[in-house]
Structures are given as structure tokens and as C-alpha cells.
Motif scaffolding. Sequence first.
Motif, PDB file in Angstrom:
ATOM      1  N   ARG A 175      57.273  31.374  15.888  1.00  0.00           N
ATOM      2  CA  ARG A 175      56.917  31.867  17.208  1.00  0.00           C
ATOM      3  C   ARG A 175      55.678  32.749  17.131  1.00  0.00           C
ATOM      4  N   GLU A 176      54.671  32.398  17.905  1.00  0.00           N
ATOM      5  CA  GLU A 176      53.469  33.220  17.940  1.00  0.00           C
ATOM      6  C   GLU A 176      53.710  34.461  18.790  1.00  0.00           C
ATOM      7  N   LEU A 177      53.039  35.546  18.408  1.00  0.00           N
ATOM      8  CA  LEU A 177      53.109  36.750  19.217  1.00  0.00           C
ATOM      9  C   LEU A 177      52.344  36.521  20.520  1.00  0.00           C
ATOM     10  N   SER A 178      52.651  37.306  21.508  1.00  0.00           N
ATOM     11  CA  SER A 178      51.979  37.152  22.795  1.00  0.00           C
ATOM     12  C   SER A 178      51.155  38.396  23.113  1.00  0.00           C
ATOM     13  N   ALA A 179      50.288  38.241  24.093  1.00  0.00           N
ATOM     14  CA  ALA A 179      49.472  39.355  24.575  1.00  0.00           C
ATOM     15  C   ALA A 179      49.248  39.160  26.064  1.00  0.00           C
ATOM     16  N   LYS A 180      48.862  40.227  26.728  1.00  0.00           N
ATOM     17  CA  LYS A 180      48.573  40.117  28.154  1.00  0.00           C
ATOM     18  C   LYS A 180      47.361  39.217  28.357  1.00  0.00           C
ATOM     19  N   TYR A 211      46.037  43.345  17.561  1.00  0.00           N
ATOM     20  CA  TYR A 211      45.143  42.184  17.534  1.00  0.00           C
ATOM     21  C   TYR A 211      45.222  41.466  16.189  1.00  0.00           C
ATOM     22  N   SER A 212      45.285  42.217  15.093  1.00  0.00           N
ATOM     23  CA  SER A 212      45.442  41.603  13.767  1.00  0.00           C
ATOM     24  C   SER A 212      46.748  40.822  13.705  1.00  0.00           C
ATOM     25  N   GLN A 213      47.813  41.408  14.225  1.00  0.00           N
ATOM     26  CA  GLN A 213      49.108  40.734  14.247  1.00  0.00           C
ATOM     27  C   GLN A 213      49.044  39.453  15.063  1.00  0.00           C
ATOM     28  N   LEU A 214      48.308  39.498  16.164  1.00  0.00           N
ATOM     29  CA  LEU A 214      48.148  38.329  17.029  1.00  0.00           C
ATOM     30  C   LEU A 214      47.424  37.208  16.294  1.00  0.00           C
ATOM     31  N   LEU A 215      46.339  37.550  15.598  1.00  0.00           N
ATOM     32  CA  LEU A 215      45.582  36.556  14.847  1.00  0.00           C
ATOM     33  C   LEU A 215      46.438  35.892  13.775  1.00  0.00           C
ATOM     34  N   LEU A 216      47.167  36.710  13.024  1.00  0.00           N
ATOM     35  CA  LEU A 216      47.956  36.177  11.918  1.00  0.00           C
ATOM     36  C   LEU A 216      49.154  35.376  12.396  1.00  0.00           C
ATOM     37  N   SER A 217      49.677  35.713  13.562  1.00  0.00           N
ATOM     38  CA  SER A 217      50.818  34.956  14.081  1.00  0.00           C
ATOM     39  C   SER A 217      50.416  33.537  14.464  1.00  0.00           C
ATOM     40  N   ALA A 218      49.135  33.332  14.714  1.00  0.00           N
ATOM     41  CA  ALA A 218      48.641  32.015  15.133  1.00  0.00           C
ATOM     42  C   ALA A 218      48.296  31.113  13.958  1.00  0.00           C
ATOM     43  N   ALA A 230      37.795  42.854   7.282  1.00  0.00           N
ATOM     44  CA  ALA A 230      37.667  43.720   8.457  1.00  0.00           C
ATOM     45  C   ALA A 230      37.915  42.867   9.698  1.00  0.00           C
ATOM     46  N   VAL A 231      38.842  43.303  10.549  1.00  0.00           N
ATOM     47  CA  VAL A 231      39.143  42.609  11.796  1.00  0.00           C
ATOM     48  C   VAL A 231      38.387  43.315  12.920  1.00  0.00           C
ATOM     49  N   MET A 232      37.618  42.534  13.693  1.00  0.00           N
ATOM     50  CA  MET A 232      36.813  43.111  14.772  1.00  0.00           C
ATOM     51  C   MET A 232      37.256  42.566  16.120  1.00  0.00           C
ATOM     52  N   TYR A 233      37.152  43.431  17.125  1.00  0.00           N
ATOM     53  CA  TYR A 233      37.413  43.009  18.496  1.00  0.00           C
ATOM     54  C   TYR A 233      36.385  43.679  19.405  1.00  0.00           C
ATOM     55  N   VAL A 234      35.629  42.878  20.133  1.00  0.00           N
ATOM     56  CA  VAL A 234      34.572  43.365  21.034  1.00  0.00           C
ATOM     57  C   VAL A 234      33.623  44.313  20.292  1.00  0.00           C
ATOM     58  N   GLY A 235      33.249  43.913  19.074  1.00  0.00           N
ATOM     59  CA  GLY A 235      32.279  44.704  18.323  1.00  0.00           C
ATOM     60  C   GLY A 235      32.837  45.943  17.657  1.00  0.00           C
ATOM     61  N   HIS A 236      34.147  46.169  17.740  1.00  0.00           N
ATOM     62  CA  HIS A 236      34.781  47.339  17.132  1.00  0.00           C
ATOM     63  C   HIS A 236      35.638  46.920  15.938  1.00  0.00           C
ATOM     64  N   LEU A 237      35.556  47.678  14.856  1.00  0.00           N
ATOM     65  CA  LEU A 237      36.492  47.494  13.763  1.00  0.00           C
ATOM     66  C   LEU A 237      37.848  48.030  14.212  1.00  0.00           C
ATOM     67  N   PHE A 283      40.926  46.911  23.173  1.00  0.00           N
ATOM     68  CA  PHE A 283      42.000  45.917  23.268  1.00  0.00           C
ATOM     69  C   PHE A 283      43.030  46.281  24.333  1.00  0.00           C
ATOM     70  N   VAL A 284      42.801  47.383  25.045  1.00  0.00           N
ATOM     71  CA  VAL A 284      43.821  47.913  25.955  1.00  0.00           C
ATOM     72  C   VAL A 284      44.258  46.913  27.022  1.00  0.00           C
ATOM     73  N   GLY A 285      43.351  46.086  27.515  1.00  0.00           N
ATOM     74  CA  GLY A 285      43.684  45.158  28.583  1.00  0.00           C
ATOM     75  C   GLY A 285      44.655  44.070  28.174  1.00  0.00           C
ATOM     76  N   ARG A 286      44.740  43.769  26.892  1.00  0.00           N
ATOM     77  CA  ARG A 286      45.614  42.687  26.414  1.00  0.00           C
ATOM     78  C   ARG A 286      46.815  43.198  25.619  1.00  0.00           C
ATOM     79  N   CYS A 287      46.838  44.503  25.322  1.00  0.00           N
ATOM     80  CA  CYS A 287      47.845  45.051  24.419  1.00  0.00           C
ATOM     81  C   CYS A 287      49.163  45.338  25.146  1.00  0.00           C
ATOM     82  N   LEU A 288      50.265  44.877  24.562  1.00  0.00           N
ATOM     83  CA  LEU A 288      51.588  45.099  25.146  1.00  0.00           C
ATOM     84  C   LEU A 288      52.083  46.530  24.913  1.00  0.00           C
ATOM     85  N   LYS A 289      51.439  47.252  23.988  1.00  0.00           N
ATOM     86  CA  LYS A 289      51.852  48.622  23.683  1.00  0.00           C
ATOM     87  C   LYS A 289      50.982  49.657  24.396  1.00  0.00           C
TER      88      LYS A 289
END
Length: 207
Positions: free
Chosen positions: A152-157, A135-142, A111-118, A173-179
Motif C-alpha cells: 500500500r502506497e502512502l497518501s498525501a493531500k 515527502y521522503s516516506q511518500l517517495l519510498l512508498s511508491a 538528499a531529498v528535495m521538494y520545491v528547491g528545499h532540502l 510541503f505543508v499543502g500536501r502533508c497529512l501532519k
Amino acid sequence: PLIIHNRAEKRFIPKLVYELLDLVGLSPAIETAEKYPHELSGGQRQRVAIARALAVDPEIILADEPISMLDVSVRLGILNLMSDLKDKHDISFMYITHDIATARYFAEKTAVMYVGHLVEWGDSDKVTQNPHHPYSQLLLSAVPEVGKAGKRELSAKKAEIPFWKPTSIGCPFVGRCLKASEKCKSTLPAPTLVAEDHYVRCHHIYS
């Protein structure tokens, strides 16, 4: 823990201590039991911590970052120990980590969590081999991969990680999401089944 939880009479405790130390790979157990913490390596101290947890005969162990402060050469030994305990002694683990590569190695479900949310969860292979949430894609790219030095690692805001409150709205995740879109700012995505035993919370899974 053997004394606090009344696991045995006092006269039997040394024998149980030696058995637990042997179980976690700290042999010779008698010599290990005589040492002070500062005389043990980081990996040995982590094995002692696991032995303490095993002392109460648990059905499940909460392992919060059990390898994060260890040398790379020691990490695999601790993961293999926990895998053996899981397979041979029928003990479940809740493995909390920032290292998604080791989660893929150790866990059946992730389970991937961000700010307490699954944000994404399900079968470990599906989540890690075919991540859908940004966010999962970002983690795995690193995650470093052998033979892919130029990967090449993925980027985020760049944005502050939000402090989620009861009045907060939208996707965390809206503040960092490119989509991100206006809908992402106002509505928390519902879980979407993208494959058998693979769920994602995102408004733009297929975009």
C-alpha cells in the motif's frame, strides 16, 4: 570537447576517441565512432554522453536523470558503468533523479528535495531505510518491491506544487502533508539531526 578544451593535437584525437569509447563499454570503438546518433540505441547514446564528459578529465560529473529515458534492462548497465568510473577513476558524481531506489543503489549520500528545499539528507542507507520526512516516506512508498504486489502506497493531500518566492513562508510541503499544523504554515522547519549523518526538516518528525 577534446578540440574545444585543447586536450590533444588534432592528429591524436581519433586515438583518444577510441580510448574513451572503449572506457564506456562501446566496443569495437572504431565501428562505433563511424556511426551517426540515429544508428545507436538509447543506452549507447547515453554512454557516448558519458564519454564526452570524461573527455575533459573531470573531477566531478553532473548526471541529471541519466537513466530516466532508458529501458529497465539498460539502466543497470549505465549505473554499473558510473559506479566503475567512481571507484576505479576517482570521479565524483552528482546524481539527480526522481527514482530514489536507484539513488539508494548508486549514492553514498542522498538528499531529498521538494520545491528547491532540502527536506532530508545524509547517509543513503539511513535516508532510504528509515525516512523521517513525509515527502521522503511518500517517495519510498511508491517504489515497487519484488514479492510485495499488494503493498500500500502512502497518501498525501491533493494540492498544487507551490511556486516558492522570496516572500513565501512555512514548510514548502505543508499543502500536501497529512501532519501539517499551524506552525508548519508559518515557520520553515530547521534541520534536525535524527541520527549520525542524517538530517530532516520537519516540525513533526516523531509524531
